[in-house]
Design a protein around this motif. Structure first.
Motif, PDB file in Angstrom:
ATOM      1  N   GLY A 169       0.808  -1.210   0.000  1.00 53.75           N
ATOM      2  CA  GLY A 169       0.000   0.000   0.000  1.00 53.75           C
ATOM      3  C   GLY A 169       0.844   1.263   0.000  1.00 53.75           C
ATOM      4  N   THR A 170       1.882   1.287   0.843  1.00 55.34           N
ATOM      5  CA  THR A 170       2.724   2.483   0.910  1.00 55.34           C
ATOM      6  C   THR A 170       3.601   2.630  -0.324  1.00 55.34           C
ATOM      7  OG1 THR A 170       4.368   1.252   2.228  1.00 55.34           O
ATOM      8  CG2 THR A 170       2.736   2.572   3.434  1.00 55.34           C
ATOM      9  N   GLN A 171       3.906   1.525  -0.992  1.00 51.63           N
ATOM     10  CA  GLN A 171       4.653   1.645  -2.243  1.00 51.63           C
ATOM     11  C   GLN A 171       3.824   2.395  -3.287  1.00 51.63           C
ATOM     12  OE1 GLN A 171       7.513  -1.221  -4.661  1.00 51.63           O
ATOM     13  NE2 GLN A 171       5.417  -1.970  -4.743  1.00 51.63           N
ATOM     14  N   ALA A 172       2.533   2.066  -3.381  1.00 55.94           N
ATOM     15  CA  ALA A 172       1.656   2.787  -4.303  1.00 55.94           C
ATOM     16  C   ALA A 172       1.531   4.254  -3.907  1.00 55.94           C
ATOM     17  CB  ALA A 172       0.277   2.125  -4.331  1.00 55.94           C
ATOM     18  N   LEU A 173       1.395   4.510  -2.609  1.00 49.89           N
ATOM     19  CA  LEU A 173       1.285   5.888  -2.127  1.00 49.89           C
ATOM     20  C   LEU A 173       2.564   6.660  -2.434  1.00 49.89           C
ATOM     21  CD1 LEU A 173      -0.482   7.923  -0.634  1.00 49.89           C
ATOM     22  CD2 LEU A 173       0.463   7.054   1.521  1.00 49.89           C
ATOM     23  N   ALA A 174       3.714   6.034  -2.247  1.00 45.49           N
ATOM     24  CA  ALA A 174       4.989   6.682  -2.545  1.00 45.49           C
ATOM     25  C   ALA A 174       5.097   7.035  -4.022  1.00 45.49           C
ATOM     26  CB  ALA A 174       6.144   5.781  -2.125  1.00 45.49           C
ATOM     27  N   ARG A 175       4.640   6.150  -4.884  1.00 47.21           N
ATOM     28  CA  ARG A 175       4.676   6.442  -6.318  1.00 47.21           C
ATOM     29  C   ARG A 175       3.828   7.670  -6.643  1.00 47.21           C
ATOM     30  NH1 ARG A 175       3.965   0.252  -8.668  1.00 47.21           N
ATOM     31  NH2 ARG A 175       6.140  -0.384  -8.416  1.00 47.21           N
ATOM     32  N   GLY A 176       2.665   7.751  -6.017  1.00 47.12           N
ATOM     33  CA  GLY A 176       1.820   8.913  -6.235  1.00 47.12           C
ATOM     34  C   GLY A 176       2.458  10.186  -5.727  1.00 47.12           C
ATOM     35  N   ILE A 177       3.091  10.128  -4.561  1.00 48.05           N
ATOM     36  CA  ILE A 177       3.744  11.306  -3.993  1.00 48.05           C
ATOM     37  C   ILE A 177       4.900  11.765  -4.879  1.00 48.05           C
ATOM     38  CG2 ILE A 177       5.203  12.093  -2.074  1.00 48.05           C
ATOM     39  CD1 ILE A 177       3.394  10.379  -0.238  1.00 48.05           C
TER      40      ILE A 177
ATOM     41  N   THR B  99       7.150  15.707  -8.373  1.00 45.97           N
ATOM     42  CA  THR B  99       7.817  16.001  -9.640  1.00 45.97           C
ATOM     43  C   THR B  99       7.041  17.049 -10.424  1.00 45.97           C
ATOM     44  OG1 THR B  99       8.680  13.736  -9.730  1.00 45.97           O
ATOM     45  CG2 THR B  99       8.704  14.986 -11.774  1.00 45.97           C
ATOM     46  N   MET B 100       5.736  16.950 -10.408  1.00 46.72           N
ATOM     47  CA  MET B 100       4.893  17.882 -11.156  1.00 46.72           C
ATOM     48  C   MET B 100       4.812  19.250 -10.480  1.00 46.72           C
ATOM     49  SD  MET B 100       2.892  18.250 -13.820  1.00 46.72           S
ATOM     50  CE  MET B 100       2.490  16.576 -14.336  1.00 46.72           C
ATOM     51  N   CYS B 101       4.717  19.287  -9.141  1.00 51.90           N
ATOM     52  CA  CYS B 101       4.384  20.529  -8.429  1.00 51.90           C
ATOM     53  C   CYS B 101       5.521  21.098  -7.591  1.00 51.90           C
ATOM     54  CB  CYS B 101       3.171  20.297  -7.532  1.00 51.90           C
ATOM     55  SG  CYS B 101       1.683  19.835  -8.434  1.00 51.90           S
ATOM     56  N   ASP B 102       6.692  20.443  -7.562  1.00 51.78           N
ATOM     57  CA  ASP B 102       7.844  20.945  -6.816  1.00 51.78           C
ATOM     58  C   ASP B 102       7.465  21.225  -5.353  1.00 51.78           C
ATOM     59  OD1 ASP B 102      10.402  21.788  -6.257  1.00 51.78           O
ATOM     60  OD2 ASP B 102      10.215  23.720  -7.282  1.00 51.78           O
ATOM     61  N   LEU B 103       7.038  20.178  -4.660  1.00 58.03           N
ATOM     62  CA  LEU B 103       6.497  20.322  -3.310  1.00 58.03           C
ATOM     63  C   LEU B 103       7.584  20.456  -2.259  1.00 58.03           C
ATOM     64  CD1 LEU B 103       3.816  17.486  -3.531  1.00 58.03           C
ATOM     65  CD2 LEU B 103       3.418  19.945  -3.793  1.00 58.03           C
TER      66      LEU B 103
ATOM     67  N   LEU C 201       2.832   2.838   9.082  1.00 59.12           N
ATOM     68  CA  LEU C 201       2.590   3.436   7.764  1.00 59.12           C
ATOM     69  C   LEU C 201       3.807   4.233   7.292  1.00 59.12           C
ATOM     70  CD1 LEU C 201       0.400   4.196   5.506  1.00 59.12           C
ATOM     71  CD2 LEU C 201       0.148   6.320   6.806  1.00 59.12           C
ATOM     72  N   PHE C 202       4.340   5.086   8.163  1.00 58.40           N
ATOM     73  CA  PHE C 202       5.347   6.057   7.722  1.00 58.40           C
ATOM     74  C   PHE C 202       6.713   5.434   7.470  1.00 58.40           C
ATOM     75  CE2 PHE C 202       2.111   8.907   9.346  1.00 58.40           C
ATOM     76  CZ  PHE C 202       2.129   9.922   8.401  1.00 58.40           C
ATOM     77  N   ALA C 203       7.081   4.402   8.204  1.00 54.21           N
ATOM     78  CA  ALA C 203       8.404   3.807   7.995  1.00 54.21           C
ATOM     79  C   ALA C 203       8.535   3.184   6.599  1.00 54.21           C
ATOM     80  CB  ALA C 203       8.715   2.786   9.088  1.00 54.21           C
ATOM     81  N   PRO C 204       7.610   2.300   6.177  1.00 57.24           N
ATOM     82  CA  PRO C 204       7.743   1.771   4.814  1.00 57.24           C
ATOM     83  C   PRO C 204       7.519   2.841   3.748  1.00 57.24           C
ATOM     84  CG  PRO C 204       5.699   0.987   5.817  1.00 57.24           C
ATOM     85  CD  PRO C 204       6.492   1.646   6.901  1.00 57.24           C
ATOM     86  N   LEU C 205       6.660   3.818   4.022  1.00 56.94           N
ATOM     87  CA  LEU C 205       6.429   4.886   3.053  1.00 56.94           C
ATOM     88  C   LEU C 205       7.719   5.655   2.795  1.00 56.94           C
ATOM     89  CD1 LEU C 205       4.635   6.693   1.300  1.00 56.94           C
ATOM     90  CD2 LEU C 205       4.068   8.001   3.373  1.00 56.94           C
ATOM     91  N   ARG C 206       8.412   6.038   3.865  1.00 50.50           N
ATOM     92  CA  ARG C 206       9.662   6.796   3.690  1.00 50.50           C
ATOM     93  C   ARG C 206      10.738   5.943   3.031  1.00 50.50           C
ATOM     94  NH1 ARG C 206       8.381   9.438   9.250  1.00 50.50           N
ATOM     95  NH2 ARG C 206       7.681  11.516   8.625  1.00 50.50           N
ATOM     96  N   SER C 207      10.727   4.650   3.321  1.00 55.68           N
ATOM     97  CA  SER C 207      11.681   3.754   2.674  1.00 55.68           C
ATOM     98  C   SER C 207      11.438   3.711   1.158  1.00 55.68           C
ATOM     99  CB  SER C 207      11.563   2.350   3.270  1.00 55.68           C
ATOM    100  OG  SER C 207      12.411   1.443   2.593  1.00 55.68           O
TER     101      SER C 207
ATOM    102  N   ALA D 212      12.320   8.297  -5.273  1.00 56.89           N
ATOM    103  CA  ALA D 212      12.613   9.700  -5.586  1.00 56.89           C
ATOM    104  C   ALA D 212      14.074   9.811  -6.018  1.00 56.89           C
ATOM    105  CB  ALA D 212      12.334  10.577  -4.368  1.00 56.89           C
ATOM    106  N   THR D 213      14.304  10.137  -7.268  1.00 53.53           N
ATOM    107  CA  THR D 213      15.666  10.172  -7.797  1.00 53.53           C
ATOM    108  C   THR D 213      16.151  11.590  -8.091  1.00 53.53           C
ATOM    109  OG1 THR D 213      14.809   9.825 -10.030  1.00 53.53           O
ATOM    110  CG2 THR D 213      15.454   7.866  -8.784  1.00 53.53           C
ATOM    111  N   LEU D 214      15.248  12.499  -8.381  1.00 57.81           N
ATOM    112  CA  LEU D 214      15.637  13.878  -8.688  1.00 57.81           C
ATOM    113  C   LEU D 214      15.841  14.666  -7.398  1.00 57.81           C
ATOM    114  CD1 LEU D 214      13.116  14.532 -11.596  1.00 57.81           C
ATOM    115  CD2 LEU D 214      15.566  14.072 -11.800  1.00 57.81           C
ATOM    116  N   GLY D 215      16.844  15.529  -7.395  1.00 59.53           N
ATOM    117  CA  GLY D 215      17.185  16.260  -6.183  1.00 59.53           C
ATOM    118  C   GLY D 215      16.051  17.090  -5.640  1.00 59.53           C
TER     119      GLY D 215
END
Length: 319
Positions: free
Chosen positions: A222-230, A235-239, A255-261, A267-270
């Protein structure tokens, strides 16, 4: 409580919440009711709740936060997770319950973001995404310090960003959406398909916290999908920041530990890697405060953006 009191209402697939909110952000008279399954029962529950909360207290405006999609011009809502409401005239319904005051409508994800930016974990962020992880996945944007609902009022709907083309069917009618993997019911459904016998998302989080392998795997996918969306949104909105609330966020590090992992890997772009992810500080009140803030801003007069009929739509800077 400030004298400029507004009635704030937050409508979601699980609950309807209401409260009185002053310009200082103080909430009083907070009450909730489960979201009924039929249109008639929904209308009755909404009327009973709003009547009990106001109880003769003079209010200057009403702020409505609702799951969407919304039609800001017509004041109607068609929440994906409330099948009984399709093109439901929510603004007209509330005007009938609380006559004589302006009514502002905003998406629940935008409201959560606005509330957190005003009084919660989003304070100080220039550009942020608020996410509600609950029965569904809601989202809302604050860009350059101002809420951005978009021309139709539906911007920020991260729950229906496709992260797995051809993947699991979603309640929106699409497939592979974030919501189809990362919402509470979606994670529970996946866990049950893999042998877990628990009841709901709260039980799933509890079992994951105790190291149950299937429960942990459900949160991981679940958090992998959420991470992809984030990552896509950043990338689109420079959050600068992402703030996550909703009932499932109460799982905390489960929730937050696997999400941040996953974010660290995906996330590859600086400029995307600089985006921080924080839990909500307002909890269940973020949507109420955002709905109230919407009404308070609207009461100042016509704002920039795309006004709805009667000039009652947000958009104005939050400063």
């Amino acid at each position: 409580m400030d004298q400029n009191v507004v009635l704030a209402v937050d409508i979601g697939g699980t609950k309807i919440a209401a409260g009185l909110v002053g310009a200082d952000g103080q909430v009083s008279g907070h009450a909730e009711t489960p979201t009924p399954a039929t249109e008639g029962a929904l209308g009755q529950a909404l009327r009973a709740l709003l009547t009990s909360v106001t109880d003769g207290v003079p209010i200057s405006a009403v702020g409505l936060a609702s799951a969407g999609p919304l039609d800001m011009v017509r004041g109607t809502v068609s929440p994906v997770n409330i099948p009984a409401w399709r093109d439901f005239p929510l603004v007209e319904e509330v005007r009938g319950i609380v006559p004589g005051v302006p009514v502002s409508l905003v998406g629940d994800g935008v409201a959560a973001a606005v509330g957190e930016h005003w009084r919660g974990a989003g304070r100080g962020a220039v550009s942020m995404l608020g996410i509600v992880v609950s029965t569904g996945i809601g989202g809302g944007l604050v860009l350059d310090g101002a809420p951005y609902p978009g021309p139709s009022g539906n911007a920020g709907h991260i729950g229906h960003v496709v992260v797995e083309p051809g993947g699991h069917p979603c309640s929106c009618g699409g497939a592979g959406c974030v919501e189809a993997y990362a919402s509470g019911p979606s994670m529970v459904r996946w866990a049950r398909e893999h042998g877990w016998t628990g009841t709901d998302a709260r039980a799933l989080a509890a079992d994951a916290g105790q190291g149950h392998a299937v429960a942990l795997a459900a949160f991981d996918q679940g958090t992998q999908a959420l991470a992809r969306g984030i990552v896509a949104a950043s990338t689109m909105c420079d959050l600068d920041r992402v703030v996550i609330g909703g009932g499932v966020s109460a799982a905390g590090q489960t929730l937050f530990a696997p999400l941040r992992s996953h974010l660290g890997r995906l996330a590859t772009l600086g400029f995307v890697r600089r985006t921080t992810v924080e839990p909500s500080l307002l909890g269940r009140q973020s949507g109420l405060l955002g709905a109230a803030r919407t009404a308070l801003l609207a009461s100042r007069g016509p704002a920039s953006g795309n006004p709805s009929e009667g000039g009652e739509q947000l958009v104005a800077p939050l400063s």
